[in-house]
Design an enzyme around this catalytic site. Structure first.
Site, PDB file in Angstrom:
ATOM      1  N   HIS A  24      32.898 -46.510 -64.348  1.00  0.00           N
ATOM      2  CA  HIS A  24      33.342 -47.902 -64.305  1.00  0.00           C
ATOM      3  C   HIS A  24      34.837 -47.953 -64.602  1.00  0.00           C
ATOM      4  O   HIS A  24      35.259 -47.640 -65.722  1.00  0.00           O
ATOM      5  CB  HIS A  24      32.584 -48.740 -65.342  1.00  0.00           C
ATOM      6  CG  HIS A  24      31.114 -48.811 -65.088  1.00  0.00           C
ATOM      7  ND1 HIS A  24      30.211 -49.159 -66.074  1.00  0.00           N
ATOM      8  CD2 HIS A  24      30.375 -48.591 -63.968  1.00  0.00           C
ATOM      9  CE1 HIS A  24      28.983 -49.150 -65.570  1.00  0.00           C
ATOM     10  NE2 HIS A  24      29.060 -48.797 -64.297  1.00  0.00           N
TER      11      HIS A  24
ATOM     12  N   ASP B 125      23.712 -49.692 -66.864  1.00  0.00           N
ATOM     13  CA  ASP B 125      23.850 -49.210 -65.499  1.00  0.00           C
ATOM     14  C   ASP B 125      23.519 -47.722 -65.436  1.00  0.00           C
ATOM     15  O   ASP B 125      23.960 -46.948 -66.283  1.00  0.00           O
ATOM     16  CB  ASP B 125      25.282 -49.451 -65.005  1.00  0.00           C
ATOM     17  CG  ASP B 125      25.450 -49.153 -63.529  1.00  0.00           C
ATOM     18  OD1 ASP B 125      24.476 -49.325 -62.770  1.00  0.00           O
ATOM     19  OD2 ASP B 125      26.565 -48.768 -63.127  1.00  0.00           O
TER      20      ASP B 125
ATOM     21  N   SER C 289      30.707 -44.907 -68.333  1.00  0.00           N
ATOM     22  CA  SER C 289      31.513 -46.114 -68.493  1.00  0.00           C
ATOM     23  C   SER C 289      32.427 -45.924 -69.710  1.00  0.00           C
ATOM     24  O   SER C 289      33.223 -44.997 -69.722  1.00  0.00           O
ATOM     25  CB  SER C 289      30.612 -47.353 -68.642  1.00  0.00           C
ATOM     26  OG  SER C 289      31.376 -48.531 -68.685  1.00  0.00           O
ATOM     27  N   THR C 290      32.297 -46.741 -70.735  1.00  0.00           N
ATOM     28  CA  THR C 290      33.189 -46.679 -71.893  1.00  0.00           C
ATOM     29  C   THR C 290      33.196 -45.279 -72.507  1.00  0.00           C
ATOM     30  O   THR C 290      32.150 -44.751 -72.879  1.00  0.00           O
ATOM     31  CB  THR C 290      32.743 -47.694 -72.959  1.00  0.00           C
ATOM     32  OG1 THR C 290      32.572 -48.968 -72.343  1.00  0.00           O
ATOM     33  CG2 THR C 290      33.752 -47.790 -74.077  1.00  0.00           C
TER      34      THR C 290
ATOM     35  N   MET D 231      28.918 -48.466 -71.947  1.00  0.00           N
ATOM     36  CA  MET D 231      28.393 -49.753 -72.395  1.00  0.00           C
ATOM     37  C   MET D 231      27.433 -50.297 -71.348  1.00  0.00           C
ATOM     38  O   MET D 231      27.678 -50.182 -70.153  1.00  0.00           O
ATOM     39  CB  MET D 231      29.575 -50.700 -72.596  1.00  0.00           C
ATOM     40  CG  MET D 231      29.245 -52.069 -73.136  1.00  0.00           C
ATOM     41  SD  MET D 231      30.776 -52.920 -73.659  1.00  0.00           S
ATOM     42  CE  MET D 231      31.713 -52.990 -72.129  1.00  0.00           C
TER      43      MET D 231
END
Length: 342
Positions: A189, A285, A163-164, A282
């Site tokens: 993401h 998940d 993600s991030t 972040m």
């Protein structure tokens, strides 16, 4: 302690809206606004913000030029504010490559409604990247030589969730993969308008063939498949081969695509043939899905905290006992290849 934010945008409307949205969070303090990079440069020196939000298209100096200078001279967490267009997506990916931590989308029409729709996400991202490590503040190894391993079977798979900070972490991992390596499935993401340009950029920098996954697409060695930004990517068996399956199912862990959804499908259909990694990101998940994979005999690892921009997802997986190994980013490609060849 509050996260101090400086908002940089040439639109007075956007500056006002973002100030209003961010100031509604008791953990955030908007210490100033700037209409262009030259004003921003002076205010950074005066106000010492923890986070900068940065527009791309601005007068006197564009956002990418300013970001490049900033990351060389004064690295700090930067959140890009980008439009929901394919051109905007490509520029945003360039910004992430230059060192921005993350981005939020800014629609060109009805900006007020659009930003308000992203208000919770905007506040969460500002809080999170206020604790992040700017990429240029960490050591960089550059592009390593591509690795080669003898692969005895064609049914081994590599799976990556992030993600991030993940767009650049995934790029670094794929740059080290050989052109004939095991197939790689990727869930990052990312908004729908960005996943296609993201896959295209990976295809330009990797020896593997990288594409945005399509429903029913065969999964073959030497190729990497990126989940579309608004659909879950699952892996299924079709006779002796693996295929991509796309789902419009509900978000999982607030995300579609979800890393857990992809990992769970791999646990059901590929099991011990998988080598999987959770990279910077972040939230949590992927943690439960990685544990499900480990319990089937898959090899599992997570990126370490020191090399992660945000150690949320890998930290959650580590805490759950889902990872066999915790490794720095520059060691992950080699380990995944070793695990896939074992």
């Amino acid at each position: 302690m509050k996260t101090k934010v400086l908002i940089v945008d040439d639109s007075a409307l956007v500056r006002g809206l973002m100030t209003e949205i961010l100031s509604a969070d008791p953990q955030i303090e908007v210490v100033g606004v700037a209409s262009d990079p030259y004003v921003a440069r002076d205010k950074i020196k005066q106000l010492h913000p923890d986070v900068l939000t940065l527009d791309v298209e601005m007068p006197r100096m564009d956002g990418l030029t300013f970001l490049d200078n900033l990351m060389r001279l004064h690295p700090m967490p930067v959140l890009m504010v980008s439009s929901l267009t394919e051109a905007g997506a490509d520029v945003t990916l360039q910004a992430l490559e230059l060192g921005a931590v993350d981005f939020v989308t800014k629609p060109k029409l009805d900006v007020r409604a659009g930003l308000n729709a992203y208000a919770d996400q905007l506040r969460e991202k500002v809080r999170t990247i206020g604790r992040a490590r700017p990429r240029n503040a960490r050591s960089s190894t550059g592009v390593a030589p591509r690795l080669r391993r003898p692969f005895r079977t064609t049914d081994r798979l590599i799976a990556i969730g992030a993600s991030t900070g993940g767009t650049e972490a995934i790029r670094e991992v794929l740059e080290r993969m050989p052109p004939d390596g095991p197939a790689v499935v990727i869930t990052q993401h990312i908004p729908a308008a960005f996943s296609g340009p993201f896959a295209a950029r990976l295809n330009r920098t990797s020896a593997m063939s990288v594409c945005e996954a399509q429903d029913g697409q065969p999964i073959v060695p030497g190729h990497a498949y990126v989940a579309p930004g608004d659909r879950h990517l699952l892996v299924a068996r079709d006779g002796a081969r693996y295929v991509c399956r796309l789902s419009d199912g509900a978000p999982v862990n607030r995300h579609r695509p979800s890393v857990d959804v992809m990992f769970d499908s791999l646990a059901r259909h590929a099991g011990a043939n998988v080598a999987a990694a959770v990279l910077t990101g972040m939230g949590d998940d992927g943690a439960r899905g990685l544990l499900a994979l480990r319990e089937t005999g898959a090899r599992t690892l997570v990126q370490d905290e020191a090399s992660s921009i945000v150690w949320g997802m890998p930290g959650a997986a580590h805490k759950l006992g889902a990872a066999e190994r915790v490794l720095p980013l520059d060691a992950i490609a080699e380990q995944l290849l070793n695990d896939a060849a074992a």
